[in-house]
Design a protein around this motif. Structure first.
Motif, PDB file in Angstrom:
ATOM      1  N   GLY A 211      27.136  55.110 103.642  1.00  0.00           N
ATOM      2  CA  GLY A 211      26.790  56.459 103.211  1.00  0.00           C
ATOM      3  C   GLY A 211      27.162  56.651 101.760  1.00  0.00           C
ATOM      4  N   ASP A 212      27.353  57.907 101.388  1.00  0.00           N
ATOM      5  CA  ASP A 212      27.513  58.232  99.980  1.00  0.00           C
ATOM      6  C   ASP A 212      28.837  57.792  99.388  1.00  0.00           C
ATOM      7  OD1 ASP A 212      25.005  59.343 100.002  1.00  0.00           O
ATOM      8  OD2 ASP A 212      25.729  61.342 100.517  1.00  0.00           O
ATOM      9  N   SER A 213      29.841  57.491 100.223  1.00  0.00           N
ATOM     10  CA  SER A 213      31.139  57.080  99.667  1.00  0.00           C
ATOM     11  C   SER A 213      31.341  55.571  99.708  1.00  0.00           C
ATOM     12  CB  SER A 213      32.286  57.778 100.419  1.00  0.00           C
ATOM     13  OG  SER A 213      32.443  57.248 101.720  1.00  0.00           O
ATOM     14  N   GLU A 214      30.296  54.808 100.051  1.00  0.00           N
ATOM     15  CA  GLU A 214      30.459  53.367 100.064  1.00  0.00           C
ATOM     16  C   GLU A 214      30.745  52.853  98.660  1.00  0.00           C
ATOM     17  OE1 GLU A 214      26.791  51.921 101.595  1.00  0.00           O
ATOM     18  OE2 GLU A 214      25.707  52.155  99.725  1.00  0.00           O
ATOM     19  N   LEU A 215      31.310  51.646  98.586  1.00  0.00           N
ATOM     20  CA  LEU A 215      31.690  51.110  97.283  1.00  0.00           C
ATOM     21  C   LEU A 215      31.265  49.661  97.152  1.00  0.00           C
ATOM     22  CD1 LEU A 215      35.186  49.705  97.416  1.00  0.00           C
ATOM     23  CD2 LEU A 215      34.641  51.444  99.141  1.00  0.00           C
ATOM     24  N   PRO A 216      30.863  49.270  95.948  1.00  0.00           N
ATOM     25  CA  PRO A 216      30.556  47.863  95.705  1.00  0.00           C
ATOM     26  C   PRO A 216      31.824  47.131  95.288  1.00  0.00           C
ATOM     27  CG  PRO A 216      29.983  49.145  93.786  1.00  0.00           C
ATOM     28  CD  PRO A 216      30.580  50.114  94.775  1.00  0.00           C
ATOM     29  N   VAL A 217      32.078  45.981  95.885  1.00  0.00           N
ATOM     30  CA  VAL A 217      33.276  45.223  95.547  1.00  0.00           C
ATOM     31  C   VAL A 217      32.891  44.196  94.479  1.00  0.00           C
ATOM     32  CG1 VAL A 217      35.203  43.873  96.451  1.00  0.00           C
ATOM     33  CG2 VAL A 217      34.095  45.587  97.890  1.00  0.00           C
ATOM     34  N   TRP A 218      32.735  44.689  93.263  1.00  0.00           N
ATOM     35  CA  TRP A 218      32.281  43.825  92.179  1.00  0.00           C
ATOM     36  C   TRP A 218      33.291  42.735  91.839  1.00  0.00           C
ATOM     37  CZ3 TRP A 218      27.417  44.194  91.748  1.00  0.00           C
ATOM     38  CH2 TRP A 218      26.746  45.416  91.759  1.00  0.00           C
ATOM     39  N   SER A 219      34.569  43.004  92.083  1.00  0.00           N
ATOM     40  CA  SER A 219      35.584  42.008  91.731  1.00  0.00           C
ATOM     41  C   SER A 219      35.453  40.745  92.569  1.00  0.00           C
ATOM     42  CB  SER A 219      36.992  42.600  91.891  1.00  0.00           C
ATOM     43  OG  SER A 219      37.265  42.877  93.255  1.00  0.00           O
TER      44      SER A 219
ATOM     45  N   ARG B  44      20.443  45.117 100.866  1.00  0.00           N
ATOM     46  CA  ARG B  44      19.716  45.818  99.810  1.00  0.00           C
ATOM     47  C   ARG B  44      20.230  45.439  98.427  1.00  0.00           C
ATOM     48  NH1 ARG B  44      19.823  51.619 103.018  1.00  0.00           N
ATOM     49  NH2 ARG B  44      17.743  51.462 103.969  1.00  0.00           N
ATOM     50  N   LEU B  45      21.557  45.359  98.310  1.00  0.00           N
ATOM     51  CA  LEU B  45      22.123  45.022  97.012  1.00  0.00           C
ATOM     52  C   LEU B  45      21.767  43.590  96.619  1.00  0.00           C
ATOM     53  CD1 LEU B  45      23.806  45.832  94.600  1.00  0.00           C
ATOM     54  CD2 LEU B  45      25.870  45.227  95.878  1.00  0.00           C
ATOM     55  N   ARG B  46      21.801  42.696  97.585  1.00  0.00           N
ATOM     56  CA  ARG B  46      21.410  41.319  97.297  1.00  0.00           C
ATOM     57  C   ARG B  46      19.955  41.263  96.826  1.00  0.00           C
ATOM     58  NH1 ARG B  46      24.259  38.595 102.609  1.00  0.00           N
ATOM     59  NH2 ARG B  46      26.273  38.148 101.658  1.00  0.00           N
ATOM     60  N   TYR B  47      19.122  42.032  97.490  1.00  0.00           N
ATOM     61  CA  TYR B  47      17.713  42.047  97.093  1.00  0.00           C
ATOM     62  C   TYR B  47      17.557  42.602  95.681  1.00  0.00           C
ATOM     63  CZ  TYR B  47      12.929  43.682  96.679  1.00  0.00           C
ATOM     64  OH  TYR B  47      11.667  43.927  96.213  1.00  0.00           O
TER      65      TYR B  47
ATOM     66  N   GLU C 250      20.896  52.218  92.813  1.00  0.00           N
ATOM     67  CA  GLU C 250      19.642  51.997  93.534  1.00  0.00           C
ATOM     68  C   GLU C 250      19.903  51.659  95.000  1.00  0.00           C
ATOM     69  OE1 GLU C 250      15.629  49.196  93.274  1.00  0.00           O
ATOM     70  OE2 GLU C 250      17.061  49.245  91.593  1.00  0.00           O
ATOM     71  N   THR C 251      20.943  50.885  95.245  1.00  0.00           N
ATOM     72  CA  THR C 251      21.298  50.529  96.617  1.00  0.00           C
ATOM     73  C   THR C 251      21.717  51.751  97.423  1.00  0.00           C
ATOM     74  OG1 THR C 251      22.031  48.326  95.935  1.00  0.00           O
ATOM     75  CG2 THR C 251      22.859  49.145  98.037  1.00  0.00           C
ATOM     76  N   LYS C 252      22.613  52.546  96.858  1.00  0.00           N
ATOM     77  CA  LYS C 252      23.149  53.706  97.574  1.00  0.00           C
ATOM     78  C   LYS C 252      22.066  54.730  97.890  1.00  0.00           C
ATOM     79  CE  LYS C 252      25.862  56.798  95.589  1.00  0.00           C
ATOM     80  NZ  LYS C 252      27.049  57.490  95.014  1.00  0.00           N
TER      81      LYS C 252
ATOM     82  N   ALA D  26      18.804  54.017  98.225  1.00  0.00           N
ATOM     83  CA  ALA D  26      17.604  53.377  98.762  1.00  0.00           C
ATOM     84  C   ALA D  26      17.054  54.108  99.976  1.00  0.00           C
ATOM     85  CB  ALA D  26      17.898  51.922  99.109  1.00  0.00           C
ATOM     86  N   ALA D  27      17.953  54.486 100.901  1.00  0.00           N
ATOM     87  CA  ALA D  27      17.486  55.153 102.111  1.00  0.00           C
ATOM     88  C   ALA D  27      16.792  56.472 101.792  1.00  0.00           C
ATOM     89  CB  ALA D  27      18.661  55.397 103.065  1.00  0.00           C
ATOM     90  N   TYR D  28      17.365  57.233 100.859  1.00  0.00           N
ATOM     91  CA  TYR D  28      16.758  58.511 100.488  1.00  0.00           C
ATOM     92  C   TYR D  28      15.374  58.301  99.882  1.00  0.00           C
ATOM     93  CZ  TYR D  28      21.577  60.131 101.052  1.00  0.00           C
ATOM     94  OH  TYR D  28      22.825  60.397 101.550  1.00  0.00           O
ATOM     95  N   GLU D  29      15.238  57.276  99.051  1.00  0.00           N
ATOM     96  CA  GLU D  29      13.947  56.998  98.420  1.00  0.00           C
ATOM     97  C   GLU D  29      12.907  56.600  99.464  1.00  0.00           C
ATOM     98  OE1 GLU D  29      13.129  57.515  95.306  1.00  0.00           O
ATOM     99  OE2 GLU D  29      15.154  58.189  94.801  1.00  0.00           O
ATOM    100  N   ILE D  30      13.318  55.796 100.439  1.00  0.00           N
ATOM    101  CA  ILE D  30      12.395  55.372 101.495  1.00  0.00           C
ATOM    102  C   ILE D  30      12.009  56.554 102.373  1.00  0.00           C
ATOM    103  CG2 ILE D  30      12.145  53.906 103.539  1.00  0.00           C
ATOM    104  CD1 ILE D  30      14.083  51.926 102.134  1.00  0.00           C
ATOM    105  N   ILE D  31      13.005  57.370 102.732  1.00  0.00           N
ATOM    106  CA  ILE D  31      12.740  58.536 103.581  1.00  0.00           C
ATOM    107  C   ILE D  31      11.799  59.508 102.888  1.00  0.00           C
ATOM    108  CG2 ILE D  31      13.818  60.603 104.590  1.00  0.00           C
ATOM    109  CD1 ILE D  31      16.277  58.785 105.155  1.00  0.00           C
TER     110      ILE D  31
END
Length: 322
Positions: free
Chosen positions: A186-194, A169-172, A225-227, A229-234
Motif C-alpha cells: 500500500g501507500d506506506s511500502e518502502l523500497p530497500v535500495w540499500s 512491478r519494480l523489477r519490470y 511509478e511502482t507505488k 501502478a495499481a491506481y493507474e491501472i484501476i
C-alpha cells in the motif's frame, strides 16, 4: 525486527503426496479469483480447482469457461463448490472482497472486507483444518493478520500475498533484477535500495559506472511509478487482476514444490518493534508455509520507513478492533 512463529508451528499441513492429486480452492469468483483460477489451470500445479462465491451463478459461469479451456492446457478438474468442498485442499486462496475503486486506497476497503473475511475464514477452517490460507483480499496485510486471528492456525500457515506483486512491478520498471520491496502492500511500502543489486553489483554503483545517470532520480521515479501502478491501472481498466493472479500462483508453486524460496509475503509477527501485526518481509516459503529466516540490516532511513509502515498497519488493526 521480525519474530519467529511460536503458535503451533510444529503442526504440518496435510499435503497430497506424489501419488495423490493436489486440490486448491479459490474463494471469490471476481476478476482476481477468476484470473487466479485460470493461471492455476495454465500452470498445471493443481489436479483439482474448486471455485466458491456467494454469487453461485457467477462462479458457475467462470467454471464453465475454465473447463472449456482445459482441453488446451491440462486435464484439471474444475468445479463450482461450497465451503464443505474445501476439505482436503492443500491451499485455500481468498480473493473475495470489494474492489478498489478510483481514488480509493486499500485501507479504505478495510471495514467492508474485514466483514467478508469474518464470514469466510471460520467456514474454511472448519472444513479444511490443515490447509494453508493464502490471502489476497485488500488491505492484504491487515486482513492477513485478521485471518490468522480468526483461523486459530499457526502463523506459518496464514500467508498474505504482501508485496510480491510490487516487487515484480519494480523489477519490470527498472528492467533489471532487484532484491525486494518491504512493508505494507500500500501507500506506506518502502523500497530497500540499500539491498538492491544488478547481478550482484549494488544498484547505485552499477548506474554510476555504466551510465552516469542520476541514481537518486532513477530510484525515486521508479518507486513512485511502482507505488502508484495499481491506481493507474484501476483508472484505466477498473481493476487489477493479471499481476496479482500471477503472483499468487508463484506463491502456490513455491509451497507445492517445497522450494524454500525467499519471497516478500505477509505474515503475522513483530516488525520494527511493533507487535501483533502482519507485514511483508522476506520469508522462506515451502510446503509447511512461510517462515522467518533472518533479519536483514537496513539503512537508517529505511528502518524509519519500515517503522512507519508497521505503525500504519497497527493503527488500521486498532481501528478495526474498535
Amino acid at each position: 525486527m521480525a519474530s519467529k512463529s511460536t503458535k503451533g508451528s510444529s503442526k504440518k499441513p496435510v499435503f497430497a503426496n506424489d501419488l495423490q492429486p493436489v486440490k486448491i480452492a479459490v474463494i471469490g469468483a471476481g476478476n482476481v479469483g477468476a484470473s487466479t483460477a485460470y493461471a492455476l489451470l495454465l500452470s498445471g500445479l493443481a489436479a483439482e480447482i474448486v471455485m466458491i462465491d456467494l454469487n453461485q451463478a457467477k462462479a458457475e459461469g467462470e467454471v464453465m469457461d475454465l473447463n472449456h479451456a482445459a482441453p488446451f492446457t491440462h486435464q484439471t478438474k474444475i468445479t463450482c463448490g461450497n465451503y464443505e468442498d474445501c476439505a482436503g485442499a492443500a491451499i485455500v486462496i481468498i480473493t473475495a472482497g470489494a474492489n478498489q475503486k478510483p481514488g480509493q486506497t486499500r485501507l479504505d476497503l478495510l471495514r467492508i472486507n474485514a466483514k467478508i473475511i469474518e464470514d469466510i475464514v471460520p467456514k474454511v477452517t472448519q472444513n479444511a483444518p490443515s490447509t494453508i490460507l493464502l490471502i489476497a483480499s485488500n488491505p492484504v496485510d491487515v486482513l492477513t493478520y485478521h485471518s490468522w486471528k480468526l483461523s486459530g492456525f499457526p502463523q506459518d500457515r496464514v500467508i498474505g500475498s504482501g508485496t510480491v506483486l510490487d516487487t515484480g512491478r519494480l523489477r519490470y520498471i527498472l528492467g533489471q533484477r532487484l532484491d525486494t520491496l518491504w512493508g505494507e502492500h500500500g501507500d506506506s511500502e518502502l523500497p530497500v535500495w540499500s539491498r538492491a543489486n544488478i547481478s550482484g553489483i549494488p544498484l547505485a554503483e552499477f548506474y554510476q559506472t555504466t551510465t552516469g545517470d542520476d541514481v537518486q532520480q532513477i530510484m525515486q521515479e521508479s518507486f513512485h511509478e511502482t507505488k502508484n501502478a495499481a491506481y493507474e491501472i484501476i483508472n484505466r481498466k477498473g481493476m487489477t487482476d493479471f499481476g496479482i493472479s500471477a503472483g499468487l500462483v508463484r506463491i502456490v508453486e513455491a509451497i507445492l514444490r517445497d522450494e524454500n524460496t525467499l519471497m516478500t509475503v505477509s505474515m503475522a509477527g513483530t516488525y520494527a518493534g511493533v507487535q501483533d501485526i502482519a507485514l511483508s518481509m522476506p520469508k522462506k516459503v515451502n510446503r509447511t508455509g512461510a517462515h522467518h529466516v533472518i533479519d536483514i540490516k537496513l539503512a537508517p532511513e529505511e528502518t524509519k520507513a519500515l517503522e512507519k509502515s508497521a505503525h500504519t498497519i497497527k493503527s488500521s488493526l486498532d481501528s478495526l478492533n474498535q
